[in-house]
Design a protein around this motif. Structure first.
Motif, PDB file in Angstrom:
ATOM      1  N   UNK A 258       0.845  -1.176   0.000  1.00 37.19           N
ATOM      2  CA  UNK A 258       0.000   0.000   0.000  1.00 37.19           C
ATOM      3  C   UNK A 258       0.893   1.243   0.000  1.00 37.19           C
ATOM      4  N   UNK A 259       0.495   2.230  -0.772  1.00 35.04           N
ATOM      5  CA  UNK A 259       1.241   3.466  -0.922  1.00 35.04           C
ATOM      6  C   UNK A 259       1.239   4.275   0.374  1.00 35.04           C
ATOM      7  N   UNK A 260       2.415   4.806   0.771  1.00 37.68           N
ATOM      8  CA  UNK A 260       2.454   5.670   1.954  1.00 37.68           C
ATOM      9  C   UNK A 260       1.562   6.909   1.791  1.00 37.68           C
ATOM     10  N   UNK A 261       1.474   7.433   0.558  1.00 42.57           N
ATOM     11  CA  UNK A 261       0.626   8.594   0.319  1.00 42.57           C
ATOM     12  C   UNK A 261      -0.843   8.258   0.567  1.00 42.57           C
ATOM     13  N   UNK A 262      -1.262   7.069   0.162  1.00 41.11           N
ATOM     14  CA  UNK A 262      -2.639   6.643   0.408  1.00 41.11           C
ATOM     15  C   UNK A 262      -2.930   6.592   1.904  1.00 41.11           C
ATOM     16  N   UNK A 263      -1.980   6.108   2.671  1.00 44.24           N
ATOM     17  CA  UNK A 263      -2.158   6.056   4.126  1.00 44.24           C
ATOM     18  C   UNK A 263      -2.253   7.458   4.721  1.00 44.24           C
ATOM     19  N   UNK A 264      -1.452   8.384   4.218  1.00 42.44           N
ATOM     20  CA  UNK A 264      -1.491   9.771   4.703  1.00 42.44           C
ATOM     21  C   UNK A 264      -2.841  10.401   4.372  1.00 42.44           C
ATOM     22  N   UNK A 265      -3.318  10.196   3.138  1.00 41.83           N
ATOM     23  CA  UNK A 265      -4.616  10.749   2.737  1.00 41.83           C
ATOM     24  C   UNK A 265      -5.731  10.151   3.593  1.00 41.83           C
ATOM     25  N   UNK A 266      -5.688   8.859   3.830  1.00 43.48           N
ATOM     26  CA  UNK A 266      -6.712   8.200   4.648  1.00 43.48           C
ATOM     27  C   UNK A 266      -6.675   8.716   6.091  1.00 43.48           C
ATOM     28  N   UNK A 267      -5.486   8.855   6.642  1.00 48.48           N
ATOM     29  CA  UNK A 267      -5.359   9.372   8.010  1.00 48.48           C
ATOM     30  C   UNK A 267      -5.845  10.815   8.097  1.00 48.48           C
TER      31      UNK A 267
ATOM     32  N   UNK B   3      -8.014  16.256  -0.644  1.00 51.01           N
ATOM     33  CA  UNK B   3      -8.840  15.040  -0.685  1.00 51.01           C
ATOM     34  C   UNK B   3      -8.958  14.408   0.697  1.00 51.01           C
ATOM     35  N   UNK B   4      -7.893  14.459   1.462  1.00 52.87           N
ATOM     36  CA  UNK B   4      -7.890  13.816   2.775  1.00 52.87           C
ATOM     37  C   UNK B   4      -8.580  14.648   3.842  1.00 52.87           C
ATOM     38  N   UNK B   5      -7.871  15.647   4.350  1.00 53.96           N
ATOM     39  CA  UNK B   5      -8.380  16.436   5.472  1.00 53.96           C
ATOM     40  C   UNK B   5      -9.697  17.137   5.150  1.00 53.96           C
ATOM     41  N   UNK B   6      -9.718  17.905   4.068  1.00 55.95           N
ATOM     42  CA  UNK B   6     -10.930  18.664   3.745  1.00 55.95           C
ATOM     43  C   UNK B   6     -12.030  17.777   3.187  1.00 55.95           C
ATOM     44  N   UNK B   7     -11.666  16.684   2.519  1.00 57.57           N
ATOM     45  CA  UNK B   7     -12.666  15.727   2.066  1.00 57.57           C
ATOM     46  C   UNK B   7     -13.367  15.051   3.236  1.00 57.57           C
TER      47      UNK B   7
END
Length: 123
Positions: free
Chosen positions: A1-10, A69-73
């Motif tokens: 799993x991509x580290x960026x995906x984990x950051x966006x999800x978190x 996409x992450x925080x504001x989404x």
């Protein structure tokens, strides 16, 4: 799993938590008559996303994705506006339902536009 995906999800989880906190802090003060907390969340989130978008290349793409996409989404929510509007309509509070639906649309569009202007000017 991509580290960026984990950051966006978190970041999305943090945004959802912030949405809950803002809604709970604002709603008791205003009463339960109108979902003002969610309105404030969506307007402030639209403004913040407008600023972020306006900054464009001044923000690293990965950071922009995590924040946008992450925080504001996670922070903003269309589904809650929809449910609150239907609940108001079910209670035959037609004016409040229309105000919630169309007021949210108008205010978030204006907030996003102002954010874009501010972000573009700052970039």
């Amino acid at each position: 799993m991509s580290p960026l995906l984990l950051v966006v999800a978190a970041a999305g989880g943090v945004g959802a938590g912030l949405r809950y906190l803002v809604d709970r802090l604002v709603t008791p003060a205003a009463g339960a008559r109108f979902p003002v907390g969610i309105l404030i969340v969506n307007v402030s989130g639209s403004f913040a996303l407008g600023v972020l978008t306006g900054l464009g290349a001044a923000v690293a793409p990965e950071l922009s994705l995590a924040l946008g996409a992450g925080l504001l989404g996670g922070y903003t929510t269309f589904s809650t506006v929809s449910v609150e509007t239907v609940l108001l309509a079910e209670r035959r509070r037609w004016r409040d339902a229309a105000l919630n639906l169309f007021g949210t649309l108008a205010l978030t569009a204006v907030a996003a536009g102002l954010g874009l202007l501010l972000g573009s000017a700052a970039a």
